[in-house]
Every structure is written in C-alpha cells, then in structure tokens.
Design a protein around this motif. Structure first.
Motif, PDB file in Angstrom:
ATOM      1  N   UNK A  46       0.639  -1.192  -0.074  1.00 24.07           N
ATOM      2  CA  UNK A  46      -0.083  -0.094  -0.126  1.00 24.07           C
ATOM      3  C   UNK A  46       0.849   1.260  -0.015  1.00 24.07           C
ATOM      4  N   UNK A  47       0.389   2.452  -0.226  1.00 22.98           N
ATOM      5  CA  UNK A  47       0.849   3.730  -0.163  1.00 22.98           C
ATOM      6  C   UNK A  47       0.587   4.448   1.115  1.00 22.98           C
ATOM      7  N   UNK A  48       1.533   4.964   1.819  1.00 24.14           N
ATOM      8  CA  UNK A  48       1.346   5.462   3.102  1.00 24.14           C
ATOM      9  C   UNK A  48       1.696   7.128   2.804  1.00 24.14           C
ATOM     10  N   UNK A  49       0.700   7.804   3.557  1.00 22.75           N
ATOM     11  CA  UNK A  49       0.927   9.401   3.621  1.00 22.75           C
ATOM     12  C   UNK A  49       0.863   9.940   5.126  1.00 22.75           C
ATOM     13  N   UNK A  50       1.525  10.937   5.303  1.00 24.02           N
ATOM     14  CA  UNK A  50       1.473  11.641   6.606  1.00 24.02           C
ATOM     15  C   UNK A  50       0.094  11.665   7.040  1.00 24.02           C
ATOM     16  N   UNK A  51      -0.242  11.221   8.143  1.00 33.37           N
ATOM     17  CA  UNK A  51      -1.328  11.440   8.825  1.00 33.37           C
ATOM     18  C   UNK A  51      -2.633  12.490   8.417  1.00 33.37           C
ATOM     19  N   UNK A  52      -2.222  13.652   8.531  1.00 31.76           N
ATOM     20  CA  UNK A  52      -3.145  14.501   7.959  1.00 31.76           C
ATOM     21  C   UNK A  52      -3.344  14.485   6.658  1.00 31.76           C
ATOM     22  N   UNK A  53      -2.065  14.530   5.607  1.00 29.95           N
ATOM     23  CA  UNK A  53      -2.496  14.391   4.126  1.00 29.95           C
ATOM     24  C   UNK A  53      -3.401  13.249   3.918  1.00 29.95           C
ATOM     25  N   UNK A  73      -2.516   7.758 -10.848  1.00 29.51           N
ATOM     26  CA  UNK A  73      -3.085   6.344 -10.410  1.00 29.51           C
ATOM     27  C   UNK A  73      -4.495   6.445 -11.013  1.00 29.51           C
ATOM     28  N   UNK A  74      -4.424   5.169 -11.655  1.00 30.10           N
ATOM     29  CA  UNK A  74      -5.822   4.616 -12.242  1.00 30.10           C
ATOM     30  C   UNK A  74      -6.348   3.906 -11.337  1.00 30.10           C
ATOM     31  N   UNK A  75      -7.633   3.168 -11.529  1.00 30.59           N
ATOM     32  CA  UNK A  75      -8.282   2.499 -10.776  1.00 30.59           C
ATOM     33  C   UNK A  75      -7.680   1.245 -10.031  1.00 30.59           C
ATOM     34  N   UNK A  76      -6.802   0.655 -10.655  1.00 31.50           N
ATOM     35  CA  UNK A  76      -6.299  -0.468 -10.240  1.00 31.50           C
ATOM     36  C   UNK A  76      -4.852  -0.139  -9.443  1.00 31.50           C
ATOM     37  N   UNK A  77      -4.462   0.963  -9.641  1.00 32.99           N
ATOM     38  CA  UNK A  77      -3.556   1.516  -8.600  1.00 32.99           C
ATOM     39  C   UNK A  77      -3.771   2.130  -7.499  1.00 32.99           C
ATOM     40  N   UNK A  78      -4.957   2.474  -7.354  1.00 32.63           N
ATOM     41  CA  UNK A  78      -5.361   3.294  -6.221  1.00 32.63           C
ATOM     42  C   UNK A  78      -6.481   2.427  -5.242  1.00 32.63           C
ATOM     43  N   UNK A  79      -6.882   1.201  -5.847  1.00 33.16           N
ATOM     44  CA  UNK A  79      -8.043   0.558  -5.096  1.00 33.16           C
ATOM     45  C   UNK A  79      -7.600  -1.104  -4.989  1.00 33.16           C
ATOM     46  N   UNK A  80      -7.682  -1.518  -3.729  1.00 29.53           N
ATOM     47  CA  UNK A  80      -7.539  -2.799  -3.634  1.00 29.53           C
ATOM     48  C   UNK A  80      -8.604  -3.741  -3.508  1.00 29.53           C
ATOM     49  N   UNK A  81      -8.628  -4.757  -4.581  1.00 27.82           N
ATOM     50  CA  UNK A  81     -10.108  -5.323  -4.536  1.00 27.82           C
ATOM     51  C   UNK A  81      -9.964  -6.537  -3.758  1.00 27.82           C
ATOM     52  N   UNK A  82     -11.169  -6.984  -3.526  1.00 25.83           N
ATOM     53  CA  UNK A  82     -11.364  -8.309  -2.749  1.00 25.83           C
ATOM     54  C   UNK A  82     -11.251  -9.543  -3.639  1.00 25.83           C
ATOM     55  N   UNK A  83     -11.781  -9.155  -4.666  1.00 27.25           N
ATOM     56  CA  UNK A  83     -11.336 -10.271  -5.963  1.00 27.25           C
ATOM     57  C   UNK A  83     -10.593  -9.485  -7.046  1.00 27.25           C
ATOM     58  N   UNK A 137      -9.797   1.988  -1.005  1.00 22.75           N
ATOM     59  CA  UNK A 137      -8.848   2.944  -1.356  1.00 22.75           C
ATOM     60  C   UNK A 137      -7.624   2.368  -0.691  1.00 22.75           C
ATOM     61  N   UNK A 138      -6.420   2.169  -1.532  1.00 29.06           N
ATOM     62  CA  UNK A 138      -5.171   1.523  -1.135  1.00 29.06           C
ATOM     63  C   UNK A 138      -4.299   2.627  -0.368  1.00 29.06           C
ATOM     64  N   UNK A 139      -4.726   3.530   0.338  1.00 27.92           N
ATOM     65  CA  UNK A 139      -3.752   4.327   1.000  1.00 27.92           C
ATOM     66  C   UNK A 139      -4.122   4.354   2.372  1.00 27.92           C
ATOM     67  N   UNK A 140      -3.003   4.634   3.163  1.00 28.33           N
ATOM     68  CA  UNK A 140      -3.236   4.579   4.869  1.00 28.33           C
ATOM     69  C   UNK A 140      -2.399   5.502   5.623  1.00 28.33           C
ATOM     70  N   UNK A 164       5.743   4.867  -1.169  1.00 30.26           N
ATOM     71  CA  UNK A 164       4.960   4.592  -2.352  1.00 30.26           C
ATOM     72  C   UNK A 164       5.118   3.099  -2.670  1.00 30.26           C
ATOM     73  N   UNK A 165       4.014   2.461  -2.377  1.00 29.15           N
ATOM     74  CA  UNK A 165       4.027   0.988  -2.378  1.00 29.15           C
ATOM     75  C   UNK A 165       3.952   0.463  -3.850  1.00 29.15           C
ATOM     76  N   UNK A 166       4.062  -0.973  -4.118  1.00 25.27           N
ATOM     77  CA  UNK A 166       4.069  -1.665  -5.256  1.00 25.27           C
ATOM     78  C   UNK A 166       2.673  -1.497  -6.152  1.00 25.27           C
ATOM     79  N   UNK A 167       1.695  -1.255  -5.327  1.00 26.85           N
ATOM     80  CA  UNK A 167       0.234  -1.166  -5.992  1.00 26.85           C
ATOM     81  C   UNK A 167       0.262   0.171  -6.751  1.00 26.85           C
TER      82      UNK A 167
END
Length: 451
Positions: free
Chosen positions: A330-337, A390-400, A410-413, A425-428
């Motif tokens: 996943x991609x990680x940002x400063x908490x406020x960001x 980032x398009x759909x598959x780079x910003x979202x993590x799908x259950x399937x 949303x694949x950010x935290x 900046x993660x692999x996704x």
C-alpha cells in the motif's frame, strides 16, 4: 488436467512478448554485460503467487487479504524506518527484522544463472538490501529442501574474497576463516554460515557478468517462504548490482515494471537506453538521501491531487520524503495528508454504495451490482517535476483481484507513527508503470502503461 492446461496457456500468453524478440548487450564494470531488449524489456518478472512463477510457490494460493498485506507491510516498514526496532540476527532482506518474521521475502521473481556452468536460480529483487545479493547455498540445514540452492562446489569460476579485503567487498573485520566468512550461532549451535564470494552471473544464455559479488549463506535453519533462492541487491549501496552498471549519458542503471498481480507479467532491465531517447514519455523526480538509511531510494513528495484539484493543505504540511518501495503493497502518507485525501475521495465517490472497512483500509465501496465504474484520478507529484497518475487498479485494492466489480478499498493509509514525516510509495501504486532509476543523473523516472 484442465487446470494444468489453463495454467500452461496463461503462462504462454504472459511470456508471448518475450519470445522471438531481438536482444542487444551493454557493458558493466569489469567487463560485466547485461541483457536489454530492443523494446526496453529484459528479465521477465512474475509475482510470487503467479501460476507462472518459476518458484512454483504460488500454485494453489490466492492473493493475500487486506489484513495479511498490512501485516507484511508493517513488518517491512518497521525494519526500514523505525530506528529503535530490534534487529537480532541476519535478515533477508536485511531490514532489521528476523528472517522468520518476514513472510514471503520477495514479492517478485526473476530467473538468473550463477557459476560455471550456470546454475539457474529463481531470485527476488529488492531496492532496500544491505549492499549484497543474498543467496542460499549448499550445504543446507538438515531436513531443509536443497534443490533450489546454489552449489559452490560445482562452479569453476567462483572466487573466495579474502578476509579484510574491504576494497574487494569484504564487509567483515573479523572472519572465521581466511576467506570473507562469518557464522551465526543460536543457543550454542551454528544456524548459518555465510561467505562473501564472486562468481559469474548469467542473465541470458550468451550474456555473462564476471566478478559478480554476493553473500553465500549455508546451513540456514530459517529459509524464505517465497520459494526463491535469495534476493538480488538493487539498493544504492556502492557494491549493489545497480551501482555496478557503467552508465553513459544515454543509459540508466535499471528499470522495472511491476505486474499488477498473479495473472500479469512485468520486466527488470539493466543499462537500458533512456526512455526519452527511445521515444517514450517520462517524468523525473530528484533522488534524495536520508540518514541513516542512505542506501534507500527517497524522493520528495510535493503534491497530491484528485482529478486535478490539489489537496487544500499548506505545502510545508504536505511535503515529505517519499520512499519508493517494491516489497510494500500500500501507499502511506502523513496522517493529516491521508485524512484530506480520504475525505475528498469519499466526497467524489458519494454516489457509490459504501462497504465496511477492511482491516486498516477505511474507505471501501461495493461495486458488485455495477456495470461501469468511474473513480477520480489521484496524482502524486514530486520534486523535479515528476508525477505518478494512479488509475483504478493502482489506487484501489479489490477483494477479488480478477474482478473490478467486487468490493474495493482505497489503497492508502497513514504512515506508521514511529516515522510520521515520511511517505511510502508501495508496489500497487507503481503497477503498470516503468520505474526508471537514473543513478548517474540522481533521479527516478516514471513511464506510464508499460506492462
């Protein structure tokens, strides 16, 4: 039988771009040579869970759940970023985390040859190792499988680096033999012997890398669970494989394109022509060094936007050093960001059905009844002028992962609290994008839609 045929057909489809292609070679220090495809592609990269992975570790396995992916990320990032983390023993990769606690050591695999005659090895690659390629070697620990490890006794070109020869790459001031060796003991028993060696690395049938330096690890009682034989070092360390590439003004050290998941394929290339000289559109970000992990690849994140609208946050509060990472999902940002990004994303997605949070991912949607999805584009901007869209598959993590009409989050935290001023900046987020490492120019470039 049907599943085996399906797997074979899938592998042939994935490998099709690599079959029947013309190749050329470039040079590396000390007469080393490396393969590059005329199209810019090189070694085929597969995800460890791909049915086509040469390690076969992914057969019958599914992509990890959100919880599993976050657990892996947490272990990885604590080792990379938390200076107070304990680091007992040797690690693979060496990130401050014991080998046994780092699940599935390498997410992506390539096949290389080592020794004379060449022994084919499936290896991962990592941009955050200790400055040495790490390989499992014979003899193996009692009871451990030994069919995927390197056998030094069968190579006629191996060279034992003498102890204390720092200019030849021996990092140990004290050795257990005249060679550059060490031993790791636990409760009085030897669990690992290691020696720094040089040998010929083969990256294509007629392309060889003499004098390739690596750490040969024997008698390992704890082995990687990804089915590989070790990991190639692509860090910024002076002894890494990446740092040995002889660069001209027209070439870059290496580049990769990570596959999105188990059913796609990417590439890893060395010494290739600059994308802009090959007619491809590229944007570059300036490389930074951050103590004490100066071997990592840090950029400076300067902006985050949704559909072209910048987050309403002061520039100094948004800016952060951003680690480009291939083993973090996943991609990680400063908490406020992150909070600003999440809230604006939720506003833009207000017409979609909200799904419950999935682990640490707190912004999820149920697309199961949809026949079309429109999501806002997220763009990350970096010092130097680069942007990563980032398009759909780079910003979202799908259950399937095989169906976008499923539940997606949303694949950010927010970045872990022990390093609140760093982004990751993660692999996704990097999937489908060629990431170009121009070490001579001190920058990293992005070329979209390359795999």
């Amino acid at each position: 039988m049907a599943s085996s045929i399906h797997c074979l057909l899938l592998c042939l489809l994935l490998l099709a771009p690599y079959l029947g292609s013309s190749y050329r070679t470039g040079s590396i220090n000390g007469g080393m040579h490396v393969i590059t495809r005329d199209s810019g592609n090189g070694l085929a990269v597969t995800h460890r869970l791909s049915p086509c992975s040469p390690s076969a570790s992914g057969l019958g396995q599914s992509m990890p759940s959100v919880g599993d992916a976050f657990s892996r990320d947490a272990v990885r990032l604590r080792g990379l970023l938390d200076e107070s983390a304990d680091s007992p023993g040797l690690t693979i990769p060496s990130t401050g985390t014991p080998l046994v606690d780092l699940p599935d050591a390498s997410e992506y695999h390539v096949v290389v040859g080592l020794g004379t005659p060449a022994q084919n090895l499936t290896v991962g690659f990592d941009t955050a190792t200790i400055g040495a390629t790490l390989l499992q070697c014979k003899p193996c620990a009692a009871g451990d499988p030994c069919d995927k490890v390197f056998d030094p006794s069968q190579s006629s070109s191996i060279y034992d680096i003498p102890c204390g020869r720092r200019w030849e790459g021996c990092p140990f001031s004290r050795c257990s033999t005249p060679g550059c060796t060490f031993s790791l003991t636990r409760n009085g028993a030897v669990v690992l012997n290691g020696s720094m060696e040089k040998d010929t690395l083969t990256v294509a049938p007629s392309v060889h890398v003499p004098g390739f330096r690596y750490l040969c690890m024997e008698m390992m009682s704890e082995v990687p669970t990804d089915g590989s034989s070790g990991v190639l070092d692509l860090s910024r360390d002076r002894y890494s494989l990446a740092s040995q590439v002889v660069l001209s003004p027209d070439t870059v050290a290496f580049s990769y394109c990570l596959p999105r998941g188990a059913e796609s394929q990417g590439f890893l290339s060395f010494g290739t022509t600059r994308p802009e000289l090959a007619g491809r559109s590229v944007s570059y970000a300036t490389l930074h060094r951050r103590a004490p992990r100066r071997n990592l690849y840090f950029l400076r994140l300067t902006g985050v936007s949704i559909d072209g609208l910048d987050l309403p946050i002061p520039a100094e509060a948004l800016a952060s050093d951003a680690l480009v990472e291939v083993q973090t999902t996943f991609t990680y940002l400063k908490p406020k960001v992150y909070e600003y990004l999440r809230d604006l994303f939720r506003y833009a997605m207000s017409n979609y059905k909200v799904a419950p949070a999935s682990g640490e991912l707190d912004t999820c949607y149920d697309f199961t009844d949809m026949d079309a999805i429109g999501v806002p584009t997220i763009t990350l901007s970096f010092e130097g002028g680069a942007s990563l869209e980032l398009g759909l598959e780079q910003m979202m993590y799908f259950s399937d992962p095989h169906n976008i009409f499923s539940v997606a989050c949303l694949a950010f935290a927010p970045v872990p609290v022990y390093e609140p001023d760093v982004a990751v900046i993660g692999s996704l987020a990097q999937a489908y994008t060629e990431v170009v490492y121009d070490l001579r120019g001190g920058k990293v470039g992005f070329v979209s839609e390359r795999c």
